[in-house]
Motif scaffolding. Structure first.
Motif, PDB file in Angstrom:
ATOM      1  N   UNK A   1      -8.464  11.793 -34.736  1.00 59.62           N
ATOM      2  CA  UNK A   1      -9.082  12.155 -36.005  1.00 59.62           C
ATOM      3  C   UNK A   1      -8.160  11.849 -37.173  1.00 59.62           C
ATOM      4  N   UNK A   2      -6.843  11.925 -36.925  1.00 54.65           N
ATOM      5  CA  UNK A   2      -5.876  11.643 -37.979  1.00 54.65           C
ATOM      6  C   UNK A   2      -5.921  10.172 -38.382  1.00 54.65           C
ATOM      7  N   UNK A   3      -6.092   9.301 -37.403  1.00 57.12           N
ATOM      8  CA  UNK A   3      -6.164   7.868 -37.690  1.00 57.12           C
ATOM      9  C   UNK A   3      -7.406   7.551 -38.524  1.00 57.12           C
ATOM     10  N   UNK A   4      -8.517   8.194 -38.229  1.00 60.52           N
ATOM     11  CA  UNK A   4      -9.738   7.999 -39.008  1.00 60.52           C
ATOM     12  C   UNK A   4      -9.545   8.479 -40.437  1.00 60.52           C
ATOM     13  N   UNK A   5      -8.844   9.583 -40.605  1.00 58.96           N
ATOM     14  CA  UNK A   5      -8.581  10.109 -41.937  1.00 58.96           C
ATOM     15  C   UNK A   5      -7.703   9.151 -42.743  1.00 58.96           C
ATOM     16  N   UNK A   6      -6.681   8.577 -42.102  1.00 52.68           N
ATOM     17  CA  UNK A   6      -5.792   7.622 -42.781  1.00 52.68           C
ATOM     18  C   UNK A   6      -6.578   6.391 -43.210  1.00 52.68           C
ATOM     19  N   UNK A   7      -7.428   5.855 -42.341  1.00 54.99           N
ATOM     20  CA  UNK A   7      -8.231   4.682 -42.694  1.00 54.99           C
ATOM     21  C   UNK A   7      -9.185   4.991 -43.844  1.00 54.99           C
ATOM     22  N   UNK A   8      -9.775   6.188 -43.860  1.00 54.59           N
ATOM     23  CA  UNK A   8     -10.668   6.577 -44.949  1.00 54.59           C
ATOM     24  C   UNK A   8      -9.908   6.652 -46.275  1.00 54.59           C
ATOM     25  N   UNK A   9      -8.696   7.217 -46.258  1.00 56.10           N
ATOM     26  CA  UNK A   9      -7.889   7.334 -47.476  1.00 56.10           C
ATOM     27  C   UNK A   9      -7.484   5.940 -47.982  1.00 56.10           C
ATOM     28  N   UNK A  10      -7.125   5.036 -47.077  1.00 51.79           N
ATOM     29  CA  UNK A  10      -6.780   3.666 -47.467  1.00 51.79           C
ATOM     30  C   UNK A  10      -7.986   2.975 -48.100  1.00 51.79           C
ATOM     31  N   UNK A  11      -9.171   3.157 -47.543  1.00 52.90           N
ATOM     32  CA  UNK A  11     -10.382   2.544 -48.082  1.00 52.90           C
ATOM     33  C   UNK A  11     -10.696   3.089 -49.472  1.00 52.90           C
ATOM     34  N   UNK A  12     -10.559   4.393 -49.653  1.00 51.06           N
ATOM     35  CA  UNK A  12     -10.808   4.993 -50.967  1.00 51.06           C
ATOM     36  C   UNK A  12      -9.778   4.482 -51.977  1.00 51.06           C
ATOM     37  N   UNK A  13      -8.534   4.316 -51.546  1.00 52.62           N
ATOM     38  CA  UNK A  13      -7.492   3.792 -52.430  1.00 52.62           C
ATOM     39  C   UNK A  13      -7.801   2.372 -52.872  1.00 52.62           C
ATOM     40  N   UNK A  14      -8.262   1.527 -51.945  1.00 48.42           N
ATOM     41  CA  UNK A  14      -8.630   0.155 -52.300  1.00 48.42           C
ATOM     42  C   UNK A  14      -9.808   0.126 -53.279  1.00 48.42           C
ATOM     43  N   UNK A  15     -10.783   0.959 -53.060  1.00 55.26           N
ATOM     44  CA  UNK A  15     -11.907   1.024 -53.986  1.00 55.26           C
ATOM     45  C   UNK A  15     -11.453   1.475 -55.375  1.00 55.26           C
ATOM     46  N   UNK A  16     -10.514   2.426 -55.417  1.00 54.24           N
ATOM     47  CA  UNK A  16      -9.987   2.882 -56.707  1.00 54.24           C
ATOM     48  C   UNK A  16      -9.250   1.748 -57.417  1.00 54.24           C
ATOM     49  N   UNK A  17      -8.476   0.935 -56.663  1.00 51.32           N
ATOM     50  CA  UNK A  17      -7.789  -0.204 -57.268  1.00 51.32           C
ATOM     51  C   UNK A  17      -8.783  -1.226 -57.828  1.00 51.32           C
ATOM     52  N   UNK A  18      -9.838  -1.512 -57.088  1.00 51.99           N
ATOM     53  CA  UNK A  18     -10.851  -2.457 -57.568  1.00 51.99           C
ATOM     54  C   UNK A  18     -11.539  -1.934 -58.823  1.00 51.99           C
ATOM     55  N   UNK A  19     -11.899  -0.659 -58.825  1.00 54.16           N
ATOM     56  CA  UNK A  19     -12.550  -0.076 -60.004  1.00 54.16           C
ATOM     57  C   UNK A  19     -11.594  -0.108 -61.190  1.00 54.16           C
ATOM     58  N   UNK A  20     -10.325   0.170 -60.974  1.00 53.02           N
ATOM     59  CA  UNK A  20      -9.337   0.122 -62.051  1.00 53.02           C
ATOM     60  C   UNK A  20      -9.181  -1.288 -62.592  1.00 53.02           C
TER      61      UNK A  20
END
Length: 121
Positions: free
Chosen positions: A13-32
């Protein structure tokens, strides 16, 4: 297989959480990036209006002029003096040539070293 290797191979479950956080971070960079681009574009000067566009000269379009040019002579150095270096030479001007004939290569020559021709034989 023992139970320790089975537990390591199980989805974490921790690995899934890390991948979700990385995906949200990439989306934030694109929006920025889109936000920064729109800010820069809004600060640019507006496009020129049709009346501000360049106009054709009164004499009509400017045509290409073809002429032969002769380069200026390289200054001669007196015997025994220091040879000229590239820094001693300035931008050498050229002047229009009196001859109207275009320079041609000699027959059978490609005009360049290694150009693939037979050369002058």
């Amino acid at each position: 297989m023992n139970t320790a290797s089975m537990q390591l191979a199980a989805a974490s479950g921790l690995m899934s959480l890390v991948l979700f956080i990385v995906a949200v971070g990439l989306l934030a960079l694109l929006a920025g990036g889109f936000w920064m681009t729109s800010r820069v574009k809004s600060q640019e000067s507006p496009r020129p209006r049709p009346e501000e566009q360049p106009k054709m000269p009164p004499g009509g379009p400017v045509r290409e002029v073809q002429e032969n040019r002769e380069s200026a002579e390289v200054p001669r150095v007196a015997k025994g003096e220091r040879p000229l270096t590239p820094y001693d030479l300035t931008n050498m001007d050229s002047k229009p040539s009196a001859s109207k004939d275009r320079p041609r290569w000699s027959k059978g020559s490609s005009g360049s070293f290694g150009g693939g021709g037979l050369g002058a034989h």
